[in-house]
Design an enzyme around this catalytic site. Structure first.
Site, mmCIF file in Angstrom:
data_model
loop_
_atom_site.group_PDB
_atom_site.id
_atom_site.type_symbol
_atom_site.label_atom_id
_atom_site.label_comp_id
_atom_site.label_asym_id
_atom_site.label_seq_id
_atom_site.Cartn_x
_atom_site.Cartn_y
_atom_site.Cartn_z
ATOM 1 N N HIS A 20 59.688 -71.515 -45.612
ATOM 2 C CA HIS A 20 60.302 -70.199 -45.443
ATOM 3 C C HIS A 20 59.619 -69.153 -46.316
ATOM 4 O O HIS A 20 60.003 -68.982 -47.481
ATOM 5 C CB HIS A 20 61.786 -70.284 -45.795
ATOM 6 C CG HIS A 20 62.541 -71.283 -44.982
ATOM 7 N ND1 HIS A 20 62.444 -72.647 -45.187
ATOM 8 C CD2 HIS A 20 63.400 -71.126 -43.942
ATOM 9 C CE1 HIS A 20 63.217 -73.275 -44.311
ATOM 10 N NE2 HIS A 20 63.801 -72.378 -43.551
ATOM 11 N N GLY A 109 70.641 -75.395 -50.437
ATOM 12 C CA GLY A 109 70.132 -75.538 -49.077
ATOM 13 C C GLY A 109 71.291 -75.322 -48.114
ATOM 14 O O GLY A 109 71.226 -74.453 -47.254
ATOM 15 N N ASN A 177 68.709 -58.291 -46.673
ATOM 16 C CA ASN A 177 67.608 -57.939 -45.757
ATOM 17 C C ASN A 177 68.067 -57.835 -44.300
ATOM 18 O O ASN A 177 67.261 -57.517 -43.418
ATOM 19 C CB ASN A 177 66.429 -58.923 -45.898
ATOM 20 C CG ASN A 177 66.807 -60.358 -45.521
ATOM 21 O OD1 ASN A 177 67.737 -60.597 -44.744
ATOM 22 N ND2 ASN A 177 66.080 -61.320 -46.070
ATOM 23 N N ILE A 179 68.548 -59.768 -42.046
ATOM 24 C CA ILE A 179 67.902 -60.645 -41.058
ATOM 25 C C ILE A 179 68.330 -62.076 -41.338
ATOM 26 O O ILE A 179 68.355 -62.510 -42.491
ATOM 27 C CB ILE A 179 66.353 -60.561 -41.166
ATOM 28 C CG1 ILE A 179 65.832 -59.182 -40.765
ATOM 29 C CG2 ILE A 179 65.679 -61.665 -40.345
ATOM 30 C CD1 ILE A 179 65.877 -58.866 -39.279
ATOM 31 N N HIS A 251 61.123 -65.543 -41.341
ATOM 32 C CA HIS A 251 62.166 -66.304 -42.055
ATOM 33 C C HIS A 251 61.745 -67.747 -42.354
ATOM 34 O O HIS A 251 61.760 -68.160 -43.513
ATOM 35 C CB HIS A 251 63.485 -66.318 -41.270
ATOM 36 C CG HIS A 251 64.400 -67.418 -41.692
ATOM 37 N ND1 HIS A 251 65.237 -67.304 -42.767
ATOM 38 C CD2 HIS A 251 64.565 -68.681 -41.203
ATOM 39 C CE1 HIS A 251 65.891 -68.452 -42.927
ATOM 40 N NE2 HIS A 251 65.509 -69.295 -41.990
ATOM 41 N N SER A 373 102.340 -81.663 -56.757
ATOM 42 C CA SER A 373 102.178 -82.809 -55.860
ATOM 43 C C SER A 373 101.052 -83.733 -56.314
ATOM 44 O O SER A 373 101.118 -84.941 -56.116
ATOM 45 C CB SER A 373 101.844 -82.333 -54.441
ATOM 46 O OG SER A 373 102.871 -81.521 -53.958
ATOM 47 N N GLU A 400 90.026 -75.399 -51.475
ATOM 48 C CA GLU A 400 89.505 -76.731 -51.781
ATOM 49 C C GLU A 400 87.974 -76.751 -51.855
ATOM 50 O O GLU A 400 87.390 -77.388 -52.730
ATOM 51 C CB GLU A 400 89.963 -77.745 -50.723
ATOM 52 C CG GLU A 400 91.474 -77.953 -50.656
ATOM 53 C CD GLU A 400 92.176 -76.911 -49.800
ATOM 54 O OE1 GLU A 400 91.495 -76.057 -49.203
ATOM 55 O OE2 GLU A 400 93.429 -76.952 -49.734
ATOM 56 N N PHE A 426 92.667 -83.358 -47.107
ATOM 57 C CA PHE A 426 91.854 -82.152 -47.255
ATOM 58 C C PHE A 426 90.515 -82.426 -47.952
ATOM 59 O O PHE A 426 89.789 -81.485 -48.300
ATOM 60 C CB PHE A 426 92.634 -81.044 -47.970
ATOM 61 C CG PHE A 426 93.907 -80.677 -47.248
ATOM 62 C CD1 PHE A 426 93.917 -80.515 -45.865
ATOM 63 C CD2 PHE A 426 95.104 -80.528 -47.931
ATOM 64 C CE1 PHE A 426 95.096 -80.211 -45.184
ATOM 65 C CE2 PHE A 426 96.285 -80.220 -47.260
ATOM 66 C CZ PHE A 426 96.284 -80.067 -45.879
ATOM 67 N N HIS A 462 98.875 -84.270 -42.005
ATOM 68 C CA HIS A 462 98.710 -84.476 -43.442
ATOM 69 C C HIS A 462 98.378 -85.924 -43.803
ATOM 70 O O HIS A 462 98.177 -86.235 -44.965
ATOM 71 C CB HIS A 462 99.981 -84.043 -44.181
ATOM 72 C CG HIS A 462 100.090 -82.562 -44.323
ATOM 73 N ND1 HIS A 462 99.960 -81.716 -43.245
ATOM 74 C CD2 HIS A 462 100.291 -81.777 -45.410
ATOM 75 C CE1 HIS A 462 100.083 -80.458 -43.669
ATOM 76 N NE2 HIS A 462 100.281 -80.477 -44.974
ATOM 77 N N ARG A 509 101.741 -91.025 -52.575
ATOM 78 C CA ARG A 509 102.894 -90.160 -52.831
ATOM 79 C C ARG A 509 104.104 -91.029 -53.141
ATOM 80 O O ARG A 509 104.933 -90.696 -53.984
ATOM 81 C CB ARG A 509 103.191 -89.321 -51.583
ATOM 82 C CG ARG A 509 104.514 -88.601 -51.671
ATOM 83 C CD ARG A 509 104.797 -87.785 -50.418
ATOM 84 N NE ARG A 509 106.007 -87.007 -50.622
ATOM 85 C CZ ARG A 509 107.152 -87.217 -49.969
ATOM 86 N NH1 ARG A 509 107.233 -88.144 -49.047
ATOM 87 N NH2 ARG A 509 108.209 -86.486 -50.226
HETATM 88 C C1 TPP Z 1 75.593 -74.364 -44.231
HETATM 89 C C2 TPP Z 1 74.285 -74.040 -43.607
HETATM 90 N N1 TPP Z 1 74.239 -73.710 -42.313
HETATM 91 C C3 TPP Z 1 73.066 -73.436 -41.711
HETATM 92 C C4 TPP Z 1 71.895 -73.506 -42.404
HETATM 93 C C5 TPP Z 1 70.560 -73.275 -41.698
HETATM 94 N N2 TPP Z 1 70.010 -71.974 -42.163
HETATM 95 C C6 TPP Z 1 69.057 -71.910 -43.091
HETATM 96 S S1 TPP Z 1 68.711 -70.332 -43.541
HETATM 97 C C7 TPP Z 1 69.835 -69.725 -42.461
HETATM 98 C C8 TPP Z 1 70.148 -68.255 -42.355
HETATM 99 C C9 TPP Z 1 69.045 -67.391 -42.741
HETATM 100 O O1 TPP Z 1 69.481 -66.095 -42.993
HETATM 101 P P1 TPP Z 1 69.582 -65.550 -44.459
HETATM 102 O O2 TPP Z 1 70.563 -66.302 -45.204
HETATM 103 O O3 TPP Z 1 69.799 -64.081 -44.334
HETATM 104 O O4 TPP Z 1 68.164 -65.837 -45.087
HETATM 105 P P2 TPP Z 1 66.817 -65.043 -44.841
HETATM 106 O O5 TPP Z 1 66.614 -64.964 -43.350
HETATM 107 O O6 TPP Z 1 67.006 -63.712 -45.438
HETATM 108 O O7 TPP Z 1 65.784 -65.863 -45.494
HETATM 109 C C10 TPP Z 1 70.450 -70.759 -41.759
HETATM 110 C C11 TPP Z 1 71.465 -70.539 -40.697
HETATM 111 C C12 TPP Z 1 71.971 -73.851 -43.759
HETATM 112 N N3 TPP Z 1 70.893 -73.964 -44.524
HETATM 113 N N4 TPP Z 1 73.166 -74.074 -44.339
#
Ligand code: TPP
Length: 654
Positions: A20, A109, A177, A179, A251, A373, A400, A426, A462, A509
């Protein structure tokens, strides 16, 4: 200096043929200002307890972090490792992994987790500062978060908690950004993040994320604030890439040789791939050395505080718990031997917590709005709140996921053993964070009560059915399901001794009898399973295995079988992971060689075959529970001694 980050990110992603580049290129100016002018850290001692924490919540932008660590001179993070980005055995994996690369504070990540970890780190900082003093605990927690981090639900829980606790030393730099992967965020989002954070009790501002003076001024303002701060930094993703910059094309894939050449030209960067001009490298190295005097001064301050306080601080930072644990556990087990208790294991856990939290001040407890609880607030625990950070009990609210991720942050920070509570059902709401605790090898302890249909009237929404199996499936997670008060104490001891991974304590419980009578100094749960009652008339024909509340059922079934002259033994199985970690021989000895294996657990069968074999008989749940008093449910679903005995007899007849 920022262009050095951009070039390394472009080149490493290109060489790896994946990764990336967009985020590192877009956020390079923010990171350069932060790391060269504000962040307190020393590459010579990445574990310095009073360093500022930097969390790259948007872990996909890992090359931002690796570039910084390389440029600043972290040992081992060499240009060779940058060239081996994303390759097997490198210290530059696809997403940052804590414990794998020096300077990586947490594994990120899964979007949103890092931000919530940072809230936990900031809580830990305030708490330890309150306990040990600002002289030795006085640092900031910075986060770089992306659109995706802030879209995730966990971010809501995390920022609400941080705002409520007024964590003023937490600063989130938002890489605004606009995006994400599918394209402009306007495809799916219209949230005004500044307003959102403000409504959660944060200070928030918008700046140009490519203007170093504006970035510096914003961080300075944030440091003066009396609340946590969001700095929304408007940036261009893939800044410098003339065609792909500003679009989702930068990206998550290599820019390609033509675009990289064009970007080099646009940025005025003429150095060859992976080469950093000497003057720029020197400036980065100087930034890496700038805080050495601050670290040495801190070491002097630490040396100057009272010896007992220093020793306590160092012990906690090292994560050592000393003899206090064993003494507390032994005395409680002696009490239970003298005065057996027919109580719920959640209540037994509270008894354990009364002595454990008194003995171990590093335990910081809490609950996601189920304190009464979960029985997680022990005697004498004060609330950790904005007006008293020295408290050791956190009201996490109905959050949670945020709670579990914040606990990870506290454990990562060091000096704290976080534990908390919610209902076992949960655990699904915490699972992504529990998984990361397991992956990172962090000690967090989840008390999860109401662990089966035995919770009764609240009904199938539950009543966990598949949750034990689902949790047992997570590597490096210990799931404990104690069968009585004594086992509960023993499981608490094991969880506290598990320094390199999380634990779940699944607790009832409903009241259950104390099966373990008499005093046994030895922790019998340590092998994960053990023969609780031997067969009393010759070698066993039946082995009855059970966990938690169903061990009582197995004990009763054994009596029914004995009445028919069928010798049966009972094996309590409080922790699969510990049993399965034994050597083959040890495990076989516990499992035994009876002709018939029967297991009973108020959950699904999945996982039990490893113990009873595929030919074993399982008495448990095959679908969801129902709403009724617990005894009616046990009868309705056939979780009774009669049914267990019948199952064994049916096998004998075959
Ligand atoms: C919980 C989760 N869902 C989906 C992804 C896959 N994923 C990686 S980056 C991203 C979105 C990218 O957009 P942004 O956070 O704005 O990062 P940028 O494009 O600015 O690098 C997704 C959906 C992930 N890493 N974690």
């Amino acid at each position: 200096m920022a262009n050095a980050i951009r070039a390394l990110a472009m080149d490493a992603v290109e060489k790896a043929k994946s990764g990336h580049p967009g985020l590192p290129m877009g956020a390079a100016d923010i990171a350069t200002v932060l790391f060269t002018r504000f962040l307190k850290f020393d590459p010579a001692d990445p574990a310095w307890p009073d360093r500022d924490r930097f969390v790259l919540s948007a872990g996909h932008g890992s090359m931002l972090l690796y570039s910084l660590l390389y440029l600043l001179g972290y040992e081992g993070v060499t240009i060779e490792e940058i060239k081996r980005f994303r390759q097997l055995g490198s210290i530059t994996p696809g997403h940052p992994e804590h414990g794998h690369t020096p300077g990586v504070e947490t594994t990120t990540g899964p979007l949103g987790q890092g931000l919530a970890n940072a809230v936990g780190m900031a809580i830990a900082e305030r708490h330890l500062a309150a306990v040990f003093g600002d002289d030795i605990v006085d640092h900031w927690t910075f986060v770089l978060a992306s659109d995706g981090d802030l879209m995730e639900g966990i971010s809501h829980e995390a920022i609400a908690l941080a705002g409520h606790l007024r964590l003023k030393k937490l600063i989130v730099l938002y890489d605004d950004n606009a995006i994400s992967i599918d394209g402009p965020t306007s495809l799916a989002d219209l949230v005004d993040q500044v307003k959102r954070f403000e409504s959660a009790g944060w200070a928030a501002m918008r700046i140009d994320g490519h203007d170093p003076a504006a970035i510096a001024a914003a961080i300075e303002a944030a440091k003066r604030s009396d609340r946590p701060s969001l700095i929304a930094c408007r940036t261009t993703i893939g800044f410098g890439a003339p065609n792909k910059g500003g679009t989702e094309k930068s990206h998550g894939s290599p820019l390609g040789p033509d675009e990289i050449a064009a970007a080099r030209q646009k940025l005025g960067w003429s150095a060859a791939p992976f080469e950093i001009p000497t003057d720029i490298r020197e400036r980065w190295v100087a930034a890496g050395e700038a805080n050495k005097p601050a670290r040495l001064a801190w070491e002097k301050r630490l040396a100057a505080i009272a010896a007992d306080k220093r020793a306590a601080f160092e012990l906690r930072i090292r994560g050592e718990i000393g003899d206090a644990l064993v003494l507390a556990v032994t005395s409680l087990k002696q009490k239970l031997a003298q005065e057996p208790k027919e109580i719920a294991t959640r209540a037994a856990s509270e008894l354990a917590l009364d002595v454990l939290t008194a003995a171990l001040p590093e335990m910081v407890g809490g609950s996601a709005d189920l304190t009464g609880s979960n029985n997680t607030r022990a005697k004498g625990m004060k609330i950790l709140e904005a007006s008293n950070y020295s408290g050791t009990f956190i009201h996490y609210g109905v959050r949670e996921h945020g709670m579990a991720a914040a606990m990870n942050g506290m454990a990562l920070h060091g000096g704290i053993i976080p534990y908390s509570g919610t209902f076992l059902v949960f655990s699904d709401y915490c699972r992504p964070a529990i998984r990361l605790a397991a992956l990172m090898g962090q000690q967090v302890i989840h008390v999860m009560t109401h662990d089966s249909i035995g919770l009764g009237e609240d009904g199938p929404t539950h009543q966990p059915v598949e949750h034990l199996a689902a949790l047992r499936a997570i590597p490096n997670l210990k799931v404990f399901r104690p069968c009585d008060a004594v086992e509960t104490v023993e499981c608490w001891q094991l969880a506290l001794q598990s320094k390199h991974g999380p634990s779940v304590l699944a607790l009832t419980r409903q009241n259950i009898p104390q099966l373990r009578r008499g005093f046994d100094e030895h922790n019998r749960c340590a092998t994960g399973a053990y023969e609780m009652i031997a067969a009393d008339s010759g070698p066993p024909i039946v082995s009855l295995f059970a966990s938690g509340s169903e061990v009582t059922v197995a004990v009763e079934a054994r009596k029914l079988l004995a009445a028919r002259n069928i010798p049966a033994r009972v094996v309590s199985v409080p922790c699969f992971a510990l049993l399965l970690a034994l050597s083959e021989g040890e495990r076989a000895a516990v499992i035994g060689t009876a002709k018939i294996n029967v297991a009973v657990e108020a959950g699904i069968r999945q996982g039990w075959d490893a113990i009873i074999g595929s030919a074993g008989t399982f008495v448990g749940m095959t679908g969801f529970g129902a709403s009724a008093p617990h005894k009616d449910l046990y009868r309705h679903f056939g979780l009774t001694a009669e049914k267990v005995a019948e199952a064994a007899l049916a096998r004998l007849r075959k």
